[in-house]
Motif scaffolding. Structure first.
Motif, PDB file in Angstrom:
ATOM      1  N   GLN A   1       0.805  -1.213   0.000  1.00 40.14           N
ATOM      2  CA  GLN A   1       0.000   0.000   0.000  1.00 40.14           C
ATOM      3  C   GLN A   1       0.843   1.270   0.000  1.00 40.14           C
ATOM      4  OE1 GLN A   1       0.126  -2.094   2.698  1.00 40.14           O
ATOM      5  NE2 GLN A   1       1.350  -0.720   3.973  1.00 40.14           N
ATOM      6  N   ASP A   2       1.955   1.284   0.716  1.00 45.02           N
ATOM      7  CA  ASP A   2       2.758   2.504   0.775  1.00 45.02           C
ATOM      8  C   ASP A   2       3.432   2.799  -0.555  1.00 45.02           C
ATOM      9  OD1 ASP A   2       3.374   4.398   3.054  1.00 45.02           O
ATOM     10  OD2 ASP A   2       5.376   4.161   2.206  1.00 45.02           O
ATOM     11  N   LEU A   3       3.658   1.771  -1.355  1.00 43.61           N
ATOM     12  CA  LEU A   3       4.237   1.948  -2.689  1.00 43.61           C
ATOM     13  C   LEU A   3       3.166   2.125  -3.752  1.00 43.61           C
ATOM     14  CD1 LEU A   3       7.082  -0.719  -2.494  1.00 43.61           C
ATOM     15  CD2 LEU A   3       7.287   1.764  -2.331  1.00 43.61           C
ATOM     16  N   LEU A   4       1.906   2.078  -3.327  1.00 44.30           N
ATOM     17  CA  LEU A   4       0.785   2.315  -4.238  1.00 44.30           C
ATOM     18  C   LEU A   4       0.062   3.608  -3.884  1.00 44.30           C
ATOM     19  CD1 LEU A   4      -0.538  -1.341  -4.364  1.00 44.30           C
ATOM     20  CD2 LEU A   4       0.402  -0.065  -6.305  1.00 44.30           C
ATOM     21  N   ALA A   5       0.667   4.398  -2.996  1.00 46.76           N
ATOM     22  CA  ALA A   5       0.108   5.678  -2.561  1.00 46.76           C
ATOM     23  C   ALA A   5      -1.268   5.528  -1.937  1.00 46.76           C
ATOM     24  CB  ALA A   5       0.049   6.667  -3.728  1.00 46.76           C
ATOM     25  N   VAL A   6      -1.537   4.362  -1.353  1.00 42.87           N
ATOM     26  CA  VAL A   6      -2.760   4.143  -0.586  1.00 42.87           C
ATOM     27  C   VAL A   6      -2.404   4.329   0.885  1.00 42.87           C
ATOM     28  CG1 VAL A   6      -4.516   2.458   0.079  1.00 42.87           C
ATOM     29  CG2 VAL A   6      -3.717   2.560  -2.292  1.00 42.87           C
ATOM     30  N   PRO A   7      -3.091   5.200   1.617  1.00 40.20           N
ATOM     31  CA  PRO A   7      -2.724   5.466   3.012  1.00 40.20           C
ATOM     32  C   PRO A   7      -2.698   4.190   3.853  1.00 40.20           C
ATOM     33  CG  PRO A   7      -4.320   7.071   2.244  1.00 40.20           C
ATOM     34  CD  PRO A   7      -4.219   6.036   1.171  1.00 40.20           C
ATOM     35  N   ASN A   8      -1.740   4.110   4.752  1.00 41.66           N
ATOM     36  CA  ASN A   8      -1.612   2.954   5.621  1.00 41.66           C
ATOM     37  C   ASN A   8      -2.719   2.953   6.669  1.00 41.66           C
ATOM     38  OD1 ASN A   8       1.194   1.822   4.827  1.00 41.66           O
ATOM     39  ND2 ASN A   8       1.563   4.016   5.117  1.00 41.66           N
ATOM     40  N   ALA A   9      -3.410   1.824   6.809  1.00 42.83           N
ATOM     41  CA  ALA A   9      -4.462   1.724   7.817  1.00 42.83           C
ATOM     42  C   ALA A   9      -3.886   1.888   9.218  1.00 42.83           C
ATOM     43  CB  ALA A   9      -5.180   0.381   7.685  1.00 42.83           C
TER      44      ALA A   9
ATOM     45  N   LEU B   1       4.351   9.287  -7.790  1.00 44.28           N
ATOM     46  CA  LEU B   1       2.938   8.965  -7.995  1.00 44.28           C
ATOM     47  C   LEU B   1       2.579   8.887  -9.470  1.00 44.28           C
ATOM     48  CD1 LEU B   1       1.231  11.229  -5.272  1.00 44.28           C
ATOM     49  CD2 LEU B   1       2.015   8.882  -5.075  1.00 44.28           C
ATOM     50  N   LEU B   2       3.498   8.356 -10.274  1.00 44.82           N
ATOM     51  CA  LEU B   2       3.258   8.294 -11.709  1.00 44.82           C
ATOM     52  C   LEU B   2       2.274   7.206 -12.101  1.00 44.82           C
ATOM     53  CD1 LEU B   2       6.863   8.856 -13.121  1.00 44.82           C
ATOM     54  CD2 LEU B   2       5.046  10.535 -12.718  1.00 44.82           C
ATOM     55  N   LEU B   3       2.087   6.217 -11.233  1.00 42.36           N
ATOM     56  CA  LEU B   3       1.268   5.074 -11.621  1.00 42.36           C
ATOM     57  C   LEU B   3      -0.081   5.026 -10.932  1.00 42.36           C
ATOM     58  CD1 LEU B   3       4.033   2.323 -11.584  1.00 42.36           C
ATOM     59  CD2 LEU B   3       3.287   3.742 -13.491  1.00 42.36           C
ATOM     60  N   SER B   4      -0.264   5.791  -9.870  1.00 45.34           N
ATOM     61  CA  SER B   4      -1.533   5.647  -9.174  1.00 45.34           C
ATOM     62  C   SER B   4      -2.102   6.996  -8.761  1.00 45.34           C
ATOM     63  CB  SER B   4      -1.379   4.712  -7.974  1.00 45.34           C
ATOM     64  OG  SER B   4      -0.418   5.191  -7.075  1.00 45.34           O
ATOM     65  N   GLY B   5      -1.939   7.391  -7.485  1.00 49.20           N
ATOM     66  CA  GLY B   5      -2.714   8.497  -6.982  1.00 49.20           C
ATOM     67  C   GLY B   5      -4.141   8.013  -6.796  1.00 49.20           C
ATOM     68  N   SER B   6      -5.032   8.847  -6.342  1.00 46.71           N
ATOM     69  CA  SER B   6      -6.397   8.396  -6.073  1.00 46.71           C
ATOM     70  C   SER B   6      -7.130   7.971  -7.334  1.00 46.71           C
ATOM     71  CB  SER B   6      -7.180   9.509  -5.360  1.00 46.71           C
ATOM     72  OG  SER B   6      -7.179  10.689  -6.156  1.00 46.71           O
TER      73      SER B   6
ATOM     74  N   ALA C   1      -3.605   0.401 -10.706  1.00 45.26           N
ATOM     75  CA  ALA C   1      -2.274   0.071 -10.183  1.00 45.26           C
ATOM     76  C   ALA C   1      -2.350  -1.053  -9.162  1.00 45.26           C
ATOM     77  CB  ALA C   1      -1.637   1.320  -9.565  1.00 45.26           C
ATOM     78  N   VAL C   2      -3.350  -1.008  -8.280  1.00 48.97           N
ATOM     79  CA  VAL C   2      -3.495  -2.051  -7.269  1.00 48.97           C
ATOM     80  C   VAL C   2      -3.844  -3.380  -7.921  1.00 48.97           C
ATOM     81  CG1 VAL C   2      -4.900  -2.819  -5.322  1.00 48.97           C
ATOM     82  CG2 VAL C   2      -4.077  -0.464  -5.404  1.00 48.97           C
TER      83      VAL C   2
ATOM     84  N   VAL D   1      10.670   3.387  -7.360  1.00 48.42           N
ATOM     85  CA  VAL D   1      11.197   4.543  -8.085  1.00 48.42           C
ATOM     86  C   VAL D   1      10.095   5.469  -8.589  1.00 48.42           C
ATOM     87  CG1 VAL D   1      12.509   5.255 -10.126  1.00 48.42           C
ATOM     88  CG2 VAL D   1      13.284   3.322  -8.747  1.00 48.42           C
ATOM     89  N   LEU D   2       9.003   4.912  -9.095  1.00 47.49           N
ATOM     90  CA  LEU D   2       8.015   5.710  -9.810  1.00 47.49           C
ATOM     91  C   LEU D   2       6.740   5.980  -9.033  1.00 47.49           C
ATOM     92  CD1 LEU D   2       8.267   4.129 -13.379  1.00 47.49           C
ATOM     93  CD2 LEU D   2       9.429   6.155 -12.489  1.00 47.49           C
ATOM     94  N   ASN D   3       6.602   5.453  -7.872  1.00 52.68           N
ATOM     95  CA  ASN D   3       5.328   5.571  -7.177  1.00 52.68           C
ATOM     96  C   ASN D   3       5.549   5.623  -5.674  1.00 52.68           C
ATOM     97  OD1 ASN D   3       2.589   5.631  -8.357  1.00 52.68           O
ATOM     98  ND2 ASN D   3       2.168   4.159  -6.740  1.00 52.68           N
TER      99      ASN D   3
END
Length: 407
Positions: A137-145, A195-200, A206-207, A245-247
């Motif tokens: 999740q941290d590498l997918l820019a999803v906030p950690n629960a 955040l080149l691959l995901s963001g909200s 990406a996930v 590197v990219l996210n």
């Protein structure tokens, strides 16, 4: 944060168990340091504010953890020579307690003790759950629960990279890998979180892609055809590097520095076993330390406590690990080794216990009171003894038994 010495050893290797007790000691002390770091927000905020500019126990503890993982994980894979056995042991090591923590977090939300972190509501439930199940999740820019889960993303990325290197027989090139990741961090140092691959907006795709690649990477260990197995292993390693590197939430220099620190632990293990010269190992690790310290001065806004605290914490982490290696032939007290064995519980569960404390005892905002902090740590250690005794240890045993049958 999730390594265990028993996975590195054959069951009969009693001498090895004693020899590696220093790793248990380091993990136990590091886990308690991280717990104290987060507890000071609640119980001793003024003392924390006075200390954090000079020393960050959270950074110190996490970096010690990363060094220990780097020392153990590649050695574990190489000792057994089986990627299938490696993944079985890893999954049984991490996920049982992770599931317990996830269930506990949901129960706290249901009874109103604590809410799930608000940033997660920007994502649909399937995306948020899958991101956490993969632990990326941290590498997918999803906030950690839970705040400490960010380190598990880098642990998992390290596993994938190590397995990918093993597929092409590059796992022995630890010194070169340290240099590549260190230089890569410098080259990409001017970039903020990409955040080149995901963001909200792009997170669901990406996930989903990350989940499929990870299933293929881990599942390929059970494939009989060497070409398909190698392709899966390489895909997992490539995915991890791309995301670092990219996210992700952290800047590329930070993520690559973490990988460099972890492979520094690998270099030291190879020096101990005679496959790398000690002089080469020390120079490589000193280079990582110097560059990583300099990165904190280059990016002071990205290091908690500021560059002075960053420097002191990193240097002390290196000194601590070096001292542990220097004392590795001495027997570690049983209580300290035991603390290390339940260090994953201490690390993963202390934020949840702090949520309970927040809802019951409250916070000391106007003055410091160390007594509740001591009580909190005592309760935490009792809870963690129970989770290690009844969750972690039985599942680790089952994982080892399954891995032996699958070998």
């Amino acid at each position: 944060m999730s390594t265990t010495r028993s996975e590195l050893l054959h069951p009969q290797a009693g001498r090895e168990v004693a020899r590696l007790g220093w790793l248990d000691a380091l993990r136990g002390i590091a886990a308690v340091a991280v717990a104290i770091h987060h507890s000071t927000f609640v119980y001793t905020p003024q003392a924390r504010a006075a200390v954090i500019g000079w020393f960050n126990p959270g950074v110190w503890g996490v970096m010690v953890f990363f060094l220990v993982s780097g020392y153990i994980i590649p050695a574990s894979l190489e000792r057994h020579g089986s990627v299938r056995r490696f993944w079985v042991s890893r999954l049984f090591r991490i996920y049982p307690l992770w599931i317990v923590a996830a269930v506990a977090l949901l129960l706290l939300a249901v009874v109103g003790v604590s809410q799930v972190r608000g940033e997660l509501y920007r994502f649909d439930p399937v995306t948020a759950v899958l991101a956490h199940v993969t632990m990326m999740q941290d590498l997918l820019a999803v906030p950690n629960a839970v705040n400490v889960l960010w380190t598990l993303s880098y642990e998992m990325a390290f596993y994938l990279v190590v397995v990918g290197l093993f597929a092409v027989r590059w796992h022995g090139r630890s010194v070169s890998l340290v240099a590549v990741f260190t230089v890569g961090g410098v080259v990409l140092g001017g970039l903020g979180p990409a955040l080149l691959l995901s963001g909200s907006a792009g997170a669901p795709v990406a996930v989903a892609v990350t989940t499929l690649v990870m299933v293929a990477a881990i599942g390929s260990a059970c494939v009989s055809r060497p070409a398909l197995r190698r392709a899966g292993m390489l895909a997992g390693g490539g995915l991890a590097l791309v995301l670092v590197v990219l996210n992700g939430r952290l800047s590329p220099w930070f993520g690559l520095s973490i990988l460099a620190v972890m492979f520094s632990g690998t270099v030291l293990h190879r020096a101990e076993n005679g496959t790398v010269r000690w002089r080469t190992a020390v120079l490589a690790c000193a280079g990582v330390l110097a560059v990583t310290v300099a990165q904190g001065w280059w990016h002071p806004e990205e290091v908690e406590g500021g560059p002075v605290s960053w420097t002191v914490s990193l240097v002390l982490a290196a000194v601590t690990f070096g001292a542990g290696m220097g004392l590795r032939h001495r027997r570690v007290p049983g209580w300290l080794a035991g603390l290390g064995m339940m260090s994953f519980s201490v690390y993963l569960l202390h934020p949840l216990l702090l949520k309970v404390s927040d809802a019951t005892v409250g916070r000391w905002r106007d003055y410091d009171n160390p007594a509740p902090l001591v009580v909190f740590l005592a309760i935490l250690l009792m809870v963690c003894w129970a989770t290690y005794r009844f969750v972690e240890r039985p599942m680790q045993r089952r994982g080892r038994e399954l891995a032996r049958r699958m070998s």
